[in-house]
Design an enzyme around this catalytic site. Structure first.
Site, PDB file in Angstrom:
ATOM      1  N   LYS A 187     -15.671  10.958   7.726  1.00 30.19           N
ATOM      2  CA  LYS A 187     -15.743  11.858   6.625  1.00 30.19           C
ATOM      3  C   LYS A 187     -17.160  11.776   6.258  1.00 30.19           C
ATOM      4  O   LYS A 187     -17.998  12.792   5.874  1.00 30.19           O
ATOM      5  CB  LYS A 187     -14.914  11.888   5.494  1.00 30.19           C
ATOM      6  CG  LYS A 187     -13.612  11.367   5.927  1.00 30.19           C
ATOM      7  CD  LYS A 187     -12.578  12.502   6.374  1.00 30.19           C
ATOM      8  CE  LYS A 187     -11.247  12.477   6.620  1.00 30.19           C
ATOM      9  NZ  LYS A 187     -10.802  11.234   7.038  1.00 30.19           N
TER      10      LYS A 187
ATOM     11  N   HIS B  99     -13.936  10.258  -3.704  1.00 34.59           N
ATOM     12  CA  HIS B  99     -14.635  11.527  -4.170  1.00 34.59           C
ATOM     13  C   HIS B  99     -14.157  11.898  -5.579  1.00 34.59           C
ATOM     14  O   HIS B  99     -14.923  12.724  -6.031  1.00 34.59           O
ATOM     15  CB  HIS B  99     -14.269  12.360  -3.191  1.00 34.59           C
ATOM     16  CG  HIS B  99     -14.574  12.315  -1.857  1.00 34.59           C
ATOM     17  ND1 HIS B  99     -16.026  12.623  -1.389  1.00 34.59           N
ATOM     18  CD2 HIS B  99     -14.020  11.604  -0.843  1.00 34.59           C
ATOM     19  CE1 HIS B  99     -15.768  12.086  -0.041  1.00 34.59           C
ATOM     20  NE2 HIS B  99     -14.791  11.682   0.176  1.00 34.59           N
TER      21      HIS B  99
ATOM     22  N   GLU C 264      -9.301   7.210   0.995  1.00 35.38           N
ATOM     23  CA  GLU C 264     -10.673   7.854   1.167  1.00 35.38           C
ATOM     24  C   GLU C 264     -11.067   8.990   0.220  1.00 35.38           C
ATOM     25  O   GLU C 264     -11.987   9.263  -0.224  1.00 35.38           O
ATOM     26  CB  GLU C 264     -10.863   8.101   2.489  1.00 35.38           C
ATOM     27  CG  GLU C 264     -11.406   7.088   3.541  1.00 35.38           C
ATOM     28  CD  GLU C 264     -11.790   7.834   4.825  1.00 35.38           C
ATOM     29  OE1 GLU C 264     -11.056   7.986   5.555  1.00 35.38           O
ATOM     30  OE2 GLU C 264     -13.027   7.675   5.067  1.00 35.38           O
TER      31      GLU C 264
HETATM   32  C1  IKT Z   1      -9.639  15.489   7.038  1.00 34.76           C
HETATM   33  O1  IKT Z   1      -9.029  14.693   7.632  1.00 34.76           O
HETATM   34  O2  IKT Z   1     -10.575  15.993   8.081  1.00 34.76           O
HETATM   35  C2  IKT Z   1     -10.015  15.415   5.807  1.00 34.76           C
HETATM   36  C3  IKT Z   1      -8.976  16.096   5.015  1.00 34.76           C
HETATM   37  C4  IKT Z   1      -8.751  17.399   4.783  1.00 34.76           C
HETATM   38  C5  IKT Z   1      -8.032  17.902   5.955  1.00 34.76           C
HETATM   39  C6  IKT Z   1      -8.040  19.602   5.784  1.00 34.76           C
HETATM   40  C7  IKT Z   1      -6.893  20.147   6.584  1.00 34.76           C
HETATM   41  C8  IKT Z   1      -7.031  21.364   5.977  1.00 34.76           C
HETATM   42  C9  IKT Z   1      -5.745  22.086   6.464  1.00 34.76           C
HETATM   43  O3  IKT Z   1      -4.741  22.003   7.118  1.00 34.76           O
HETATM   44  O4  IKT Z   1      -5.423  23.502   6.225  1.00 34.76           O
HETATM   45  C10 IKT Z   1      -8.942  15.356   3.627  1.00 34.76           C
HETATM   46  C11 IKT Z   1     -10.360  15.702   3.026  1.00 34.76           C
HETATM   47  N1  IKT Z   1      -8.596  13.693   3.614  1.00 34.76           N
END
Ligand code: IKT
Length: 375
Positions: free
Chosen positions: A169, A244, A240
């Site tokens: 991330k 933030h 994680e």
């Molecule tokens: C990630 O794993 O890419 C980040 C996570 C957010 C995922 C967003 C999925 C959106 C959806 O399913 O509509 C998170 C910031 N940990």
């Protein structure tokens, strides 16, 4: 593209779901998986159903006892680069799972599978077999910023030729991978970084949405996640995300006990909202020449207790067209699609794109936007 033999490092939520989703994709054979305590290897293809069944229950069965057991996704190797704080996958099991899955001593995780063997050096064990592996998916939360870059380095030093792909991330990690690009190229590695949902799927969507414009002013990524598979299966990613929140950073989040995390979640009634997250969509879009990193904003809402998305996931790209119009192209995910679908489907899609590039001799570090139409 019909025979991609891949390995998964980490069998927490992301690793297991990747294995599951891979069964629905063409041409992918899982031949290796590992966690901190064990490795499963079969060049004819793992029995993914058995592996999932064996590892599914035991992640939740560990005691909630401290940072060294807390994150849920990282394999651990011994050796000079080993970090004693690297989190275990699933911690220490206290009981047999409901369906009688075997436990090796007190350790849970991959060794609970009949295909799993205990090892002190899971990553090295996979590196030793990497001649027969086309792609390695790093399903690791990277709570140490340079953990994934260091793992990449180890594969390169062993002359691995193939694809490596991560779902990391943090923006700052991309530079750490770039610093190792010569080493990766020399080895024949195509490294696809930031290939989950955000960065990943949504970065790619932004790159596509940008195609209408000659100048991009702003990219807004706003995600919504309801943890359909539950908090226990997503401990690494929740931790994680907590890093933030205002007042937290990677170190404080890493050191929180499970009980402290539960208390924080309780305080927010299960719903955590994030703004201006350090997510690598920014540097990955800048790297692809689409916009400045500072014009990319990532935020979202996580509902730990509901399988409904608390908000719709959107990517909005605002820019100016060649003929002087200003507009915003918006890409929206259906609320019915889960985070698991939106992380693991794209990760495997980018893995396939990585293999295409690797087979064409394109080595080095690639972001999701580099695998989309150019800007
Ligand atoms: C990630 O794993 O890419 C980040 C996570 C957010 C995922 C967003 C999925 C959106 C959806 O399913 O509509 C998170 C910031 N940990």
């Amino acid at each position: 593209m019909d025979d991609i033999r891949f390995a998964v490092l980490g069998t927490g939520g992301i690793g297991r779901r990747t294995l599951e989703v891979s069964q629905h994709k063409d041409g992918l054979t899982a031949v290796a998986a590992c966690d901190r305590n064990g490795v499963a290897l079969d060049h004819d293809g793992l029995d993914v159903d058995e592996l999932l069944e064996a590892t599914e229950g035991n992640i939740a069965s560990g005691p909630q006892s401290g940072p060294e057991q807390s994150s849920g996704d990282e394999p651990r190797d011994s050796g000079p680069e080993d970090d004693p704080d690297m989190a275990a996958d699933g911690g220490t099991a206290t009981a047999e799972t409901a369906d009688g899955v075997k436990q090796h001593g007190e350790q849970a995780g991959i060794v609970a599978s009949s295909q799993g063997e205990p090892t002190e050096t899971p990553i090295d064990d996979i590196i030793a077999e990497s001649d027969a592996i086309n792609a390695v998916l790093l399903a690791l939360p990277n709570l140490e910023h340079d953990f994934i870059p260091r793992v990449a380095e180890r594969f390169a030093e062993a002359d691995y030729e193939g694809v490596m792909i991560d779902v990391l991330k943090r923006s700052r990690v991309i530079g750490m991978l770039d610093d190792r690009e010569d080493l990766l190229k020399a080895s024949g590695i195509t490294f696809v970084c930031g290939a989950g949902a955000t960065p990943g799927f949504l970065t790619g969507a932004a790159a596509l949405a940008a195609q209408s414009f000659v100048e991009v002013e702003e990219v807004e990524i706003w995600w919504g996640v309801g943890l359909k598979s539950g908090y226990e299966d997503n401990r690494g990613t929740v931790r994680e995300d907590i890093a933030h929140l205002d007042g937290y950073d990677i170190e404080t989040a890493r050191e929180m006990s499970e009980a402290e995390i539960e208390a924080l979640i309780d305080e927010h009634d299960g719903v955590l909202e994030f703004h201006d997250m350090e997510h690598a969509d920014d540097v990955l879009l800048e790297r692809a020449g689409i916009c400045d990193a500072e014009d990319v904003h990532v935020g979202g809402v996580l509902d730990v207790r509901s399988d409904e998305k608390p908000t719709t996931t959107t990517v909005s790209v605002t820019g100016t067209t060649f003929d002087g119009e200003t507009g915003t192209n918006t890409f929206e995910l259906d609320d019915a699609t889960s985070m698991e679908a939106n992380v693991n489907g794209p990760a495997l899609g980018y893995l396939k794109a990585g293999v295409r590039n690797n087979r064409a001799g394109h080595y080095g570090v690639f972001g999701p936007a580099d695998l989309m139409p150019g800007f």
